[in-house]
Design a protein around this motif. Structure first.
Motif, mmCIF file in Angstrom:
data_model
loop_
_atom_site.group_PDB
_atom_site.id
_atom_site.type_symbol
_atom_site.label_atom_id
_atom_site.label_comp_id
_atom_site.label_asym_id
_atom_site.label_seq_id
_atom_site.Cartn_x
_atom_site.Cartn_y
_atom_site.Cartn_z
ATOM 1 N N ILE A 65 0.864 -1.169 0.000
ATOM 2 C CA ILE A 65 0.000 0.000 0.000
ATOM 3 C C ILE A 65 0.902 1.220 0.000
ATOM 4 N N SER A 66 0.502 2.245 -0.751
ATOM 5 C CA SER A 66 1.262 3.496 -0.738
ATOM 6 C C SER A 66 0.426 4.577 -0.083
ATOM 7 N N PHE A 67 1.129 5.549 0.451
ATOM 8 C CA PHE A 67 0.461 6.626 1.158
ATOM 9 C C PHE A 67 1.295 7.889 1.027
ATOM 10 N N GLY A 68 0.636 9.004 0.912
ATOM 11 C CA GLY A 68 1.351 10.272 0.833
ATOM 12 C C GLY A 68 0.444 11.427 1.176
ATOM 13 N N SER A 69 0.977 12.608 1.019
ATOM 14 C CA SER A 69 0.154 13.778 1.273
ATOM 15 C C SER A 69 -0.904 13.880 0.183
ATOM 16 N N CYS A 70 -1.923 14.611 0.467
ATOM 17 C CA CYS A 70 -3.044 14.789 -0.442
ATOM 18 C C CYS A 70 -2.555 15.282 -1.808
ATOM 19 N N GLY A 71 -3.104 14.722 -2.871
ATOM 20 C CA GLY A 71 -2.682 15.078 -4.220
ATOM 21 C C GLY A 71 -3.081 16.479 -4.638
ATOM 22 N N GLU A 72 -2.394 16.972 -5.651
ATOM 23 C CA GLU A 72 -2.618 18.334 -6.145
ATOM 24 C C GLU A 72 -4.061 18.564 -6.590
ATOM 25 N N ASP A 73 -4.655 17.590 -7.287
ATOM 26 C CA ASP A 73 -6.038 17.732 -7.747
ATOM 27 C C ASP A 73 -6.992 17.954 -6.581
ATOM 28 N N ILE A 74 -6.796 17.196 -5.520
ATOM 29 C CA ILE A 74 -7.670 17.319 -4.356
ATOM 30 C C ILE A 74 -7.452 18.666 -3.663
ATOM 31 N N ARG A 75 -6.209 19.092 -3.567
ATOM 32 C CA ARG A 75 -5.938 20.408 -2.960
ATOM 33 C C ARG A 75 -6.619 21.518 -3.754
ATOM 34 N N LYS A 76 -6.537 21.450 -5.084
ATOM 35 C CA LYS A 76 -7.171 22.467 -5.931
ATOM 36 C C LYS A 76 -8.687 22.471 -5.754
ATOM 37 N N CYS A 77 -9.294 21.284 -5.799
ATOM 38 C CA CYS A 77 -10.759 21.171 -5.718
ATOM 39 C C CYS A 77 -11.312 21.610 -4.370
ATOM 40 N N THR A 78 -10.494 21.578 -3.353
ATOM 41 C CA THR A 78 -10.974 21.919 -2.008
ATOM 42 C C THR A 78 -10.371 23.221 -1.494
ATOM 43 N N ALA A 79 -9.791 24.015 -2.390
ATOM 44 C CA ALA A 79 -9.151 25.276 -2.013
ATOM 45 C C ALA A 79 -8.185 25.057 -0.843
ATOM 46 N N ASN A 80 -7.425 23.971 -0.911
ATOM 47 C CA ASN A 80 -6.408 23.600 0.087
ATOM 48 C C ASN A 80 -6.961 23.259 1.467
ATOM 49 N N GLU A 81 -8.273 23.068 1.586
ATOM 50 C CA GLU A 81 -8.851 22.688 2.884
ATOM 51 C C GLU A 81 -8.389 21.309 3.328
ATOM 52 N N LEU A 82 -8.060 20.437 2.380
ATOM 53 C CA LEU A 82 -7.630 19.080 2.718
ATOM 54 C C LEU A 82 -6.115 18.917 2.576
ATOM 55 N N GLU A 83 -5.395 20.011 2.574
ATOM 56 C CA GLU A 83 -3.955 19.983 2.350
ATOM 57 C C GLU A 83 -3.210 19.085 3.336
ATOM 58 N N LYS A 84 -3.676 19.011 4.555
ATOM 59 C CA LYS A 84 -2.975 18.230 5.580
ATOM 60 C C LYS A 84 -3.548 16.817 5.725
ATOM 61 N N ILE A 85 -4.389 16.426 4.803
ATOM 62 C CA ILE A 85 -5.001 15.101 4.836
ATOM 63 C C ILE A 85 -4.108 14.124 4.069
ATOM 64 N N GLY A 86 -3.932 12.956 4.620
ATOM 65 C CA GLY A 86 -3.156 11.934 3.939
ATOM 66 C C GLY A 86 -4.015 11.178 2.946
ATOM 67 N N GLU A 87 -3.379 10.649 1.910
ATOM 68 C CA GLU A 87 -4.105 9.960 0.847
ATOM 69 C C GLU A 87 -3.502 8.593 0.555
ATOM 70 N N VAL A 88 -4.340 7.567 0.612
ATOM 71 C CA VAL A 88 -3.925 6.234 0.206
ATOM 72 C C VAL A 88 -3.921 6.225 -1.318
ATOM 73 N N GLY A 89 -2.752 5.970 -1.892
ATOM 74 C CA GLY A 89 -2.636 6.023 -3.344
ATOM 75 C C GLY A 89 -2.912 4.698 -4.026
ATOM 76 N N SER A 90 -2.356 3.635 -3.542
ATOM 77 C CA SER A 90 -2.510 2.330 -4.190
ATOM 78 C C SER A 90 -2.483 1.226 -3.156
ATOM 79 N N LEU A 91 -3.345 0.264 -3.357
ATOM 80 C CA LEU A 91 -3.394 -0.933 -2.522
ATOM 81 C C LEU A 91 -3.399 -2.127 -3.459
ATOM 82 N N PHE A 92 -2.406 -2.999 -3.297
ATOM 83 C CA PHE A 92 -2.293 -4.184 -4.138
ATOM 84 C C PHE A 92 -2.099 -5.412 -3.263
ATOM 85 N N VAL A 93 -2.864 -6.456 -3.546
ATOM 86 C CA VAL A 93 -2.688 -7.746 -2.883
ATOM 87 C C VAL A 93 -2.702 -8.796 -3.987
ATOM 88 N N LEU A 94 -1.716 -9.703 -3.944
ATOM 89 C CA LEU A 94 -1.674 -10.760 -4.959
ATOM 90 C C LEU A 94 -3.018 -11.477 -5.017
#
Length: 128
Positions: A65-94
């Motif tokens: 699983i990958s995780f990082g800070s909120c993506g640019e698209d989400i920051r733009k759409c929310t006028a940076n209100e979710l800037e400090k929110i973490g985002e799960v990027g990918s989850l893979f299980v065989l």
């Protein structure tokens, strides 16, 4: 790292096949290459904005699983209100390990990790 690359290759191909898109070779290979590069980039920087957790079963890597800070698209759409929110990027299980709680355990690990950092909200989003 090869073990995680194998997880990307197997799960991405399986997902495309399950959706009837297995003939989209170029798109599949680009997606696999993107995930591999994201992993490589995250390991190259000490304070990377993206990090990965892995799941092992009897010594074999079976999920990630990958995780990082909120993506640019989400920051733009929310006028940076979710800037400090973490985002799960990918989850893979065989595929052969799916349905056994591994994905849930990886998500729980992310939630607990972020709670320890004082971040209670985690954003899940699907990239298509």
């Amino acid at each position: 790292m090869k073990a995680i690359d194998s997880v990307f290759e197997s799960t991405i191909l399986e997902a495309f096949n399950a959706e009837g898109l297995g003939s989209w070779d170029e798109v599949i290979q680009k997606e696999i290459a993107y995930k591999k590069q994201l992993l490589t980039d995250s390991l190259a920087v000490m304070e990377s904005e993206v990090f990965f957790f892995i799941a092992k079963w009897e010594g074999q890597v079976v999920g990630t699983i990958s995780f990082g800070s909120c993506g640019e698209d989400i920051r733009k759409c929310t006028a940076n209100e979710l800037e400090k929110i973490g985002e799960v990027g990918s989850l893979f299980v065989l595929p052969s390990y799916q349905g056994q709680g591994i994905g849930s355990a990886l998500i729980q690990a992310i939630v607990e990790h972020n709670a320890a950092l004082g971040q209670e909200i985690v954003l899940l989003r699907q990239r298509i």
